[in-house]
Design a protein around this motif. Structure first.
Motif, PDB file in Angstrom:
ATOM      1  N   ARG A  39       0.848  -1.186   0.000  1.00 35.26           N
ATOM      2  CA  ARG A  39       0.000   0.000   0.000  1.00 35.26           C
ATOM      3  C   ARG A  39       0.885   1.238   0.000  1.00 35.26           C
ATOM      4  NH1 ARG A  39      -4.997  -0.781   4.132  1.00 35.26           N
ATOM      5  NH2 ARG A  39      -3.410  -1.571   5.541  1.00 35.26           N
ATOM      6  N   VAL A  40       0.539   2.182  -0.866  1.00 28.99           N
ATOM      7  CA  VAL A  40       1.286   3.425  -0.984  1.00 28.99           C
ATOM      8  C   VAL A  40       0.320   4.597  -1.014  1.00 28.99           C
ATOM      9  CG1 VAL A  40       3.324   2.443  -2.120  1.00 28.99           C
ATOM     10  CG2 VAL A  40       1.384   3.198  -3.509  1.00 28.99           C
ATOM     11  N   ILE A  41       0.813   5.738  -0.568  1.00 27.38           N
ATOM     12  CA  ILE A  41      -0.001   6.956  -0.497  1.00 27.38           C
ATOM     13  C   ILE A  41       0.662   8.010  -1.364  1.00 27.38           C
ATOM     14  CG2 ILE A  41      -0.902   8.745   1.040  1.00 27.38           C
ATOM     15  CD1 ILE A  41      -0.595   6.571   3.309  1.00 27.38           C
ATOM     16  N   ASP A  42      -0.102   8.598  -2.251  1.00 24.01           N
ATOM     17  CA  ASP A  42       0.407   9.658  -3.111  1.00 24.01           C
ATOM     18  C   ASP A  42       0.817  10.860  -2.255  1.00 24.01           C
ATOM     19  OD1 ASP A  42      -0.402  12.331  -4.712  1.00 24.01           O
ATOM     20  OD2 ASP A  42       0.369  10.811  -6.101  1.00 24.01           O
ATOM     21  N   GLY A  43       1.964  11.455  -2.583  1.00 26.42           N
ATOM     22  CA  GLY A  43       2.474  12.586  -1.815  1.00 26.42           C
ATOM     23  C   GLY A  43       1.520  13.769  -1.758  1.00 26.42           C
TER      24      GLY A  43
END
Length: 139
Positions: A39-43
């Protein structure tokens, strides 16, 4: 596009990775999956979330032009005859203030006191840390 893994976002926000996961699961913060399934979160989304979570101004903030206010706990007070050093831990940040001993005595600053560090400066040095996780092919 800059993407942050859950642990990287947690470190930036000064919370645990579990807290960030709960925010994602509750829909408060948007996350996607990278090519490895992490899981990644856009900056940009993370920055918007942080702005939306900003604390309400302190009661006296309208009496000051300073807007950078960090509430924390006093962790050390060192006084001599004229000057004093006050250390404040505000979240993950350690702040050190040098002020007159008279001011420390008038404010009754002691270890364990809650204090607000008000930062007003014409010079702020900004450094770039190690590059966060990036999407392949993005610039």
């Amino acid at each position: 596009m800059t993407l942050f893994r859950i642990g990287e976002a947690a470190e930036l926000l000064g919370v645990s990775a579990d807290t960030v996961r709960r925010w994602v699961d509750a829909g408060r913060l948007t996350a996607t999956r990278d090519e490895l399934g992490h899981r990644v979160i856009d900056g940009v989304d993370l920055a918007g979330f942080v702005r939306s979570q900003g604390a309400e101004p302190e009661d006296r903030s309208d009496a000051s032009s300073a807007r950078n206010r960090l509430r924390g706990i006093v962790t050390a007070v060192v006084k001599d005859t004229v000057m004093a050093q006050v250390d404040i831990q505000a979240g993950p940040f350690r702040l050190v203030s040098l002020m007159s001993r008279e001011a420390v005595d008038e404010l009754d600053l002691q270890v364990g006191s809650v204090a607000v560090a008000v930062i007003k400066s014409t010079t702020v040095v900004v450094e770039r840390s190690a590059a966060p996780h990036r999407v392949r092919g993005a610039s």
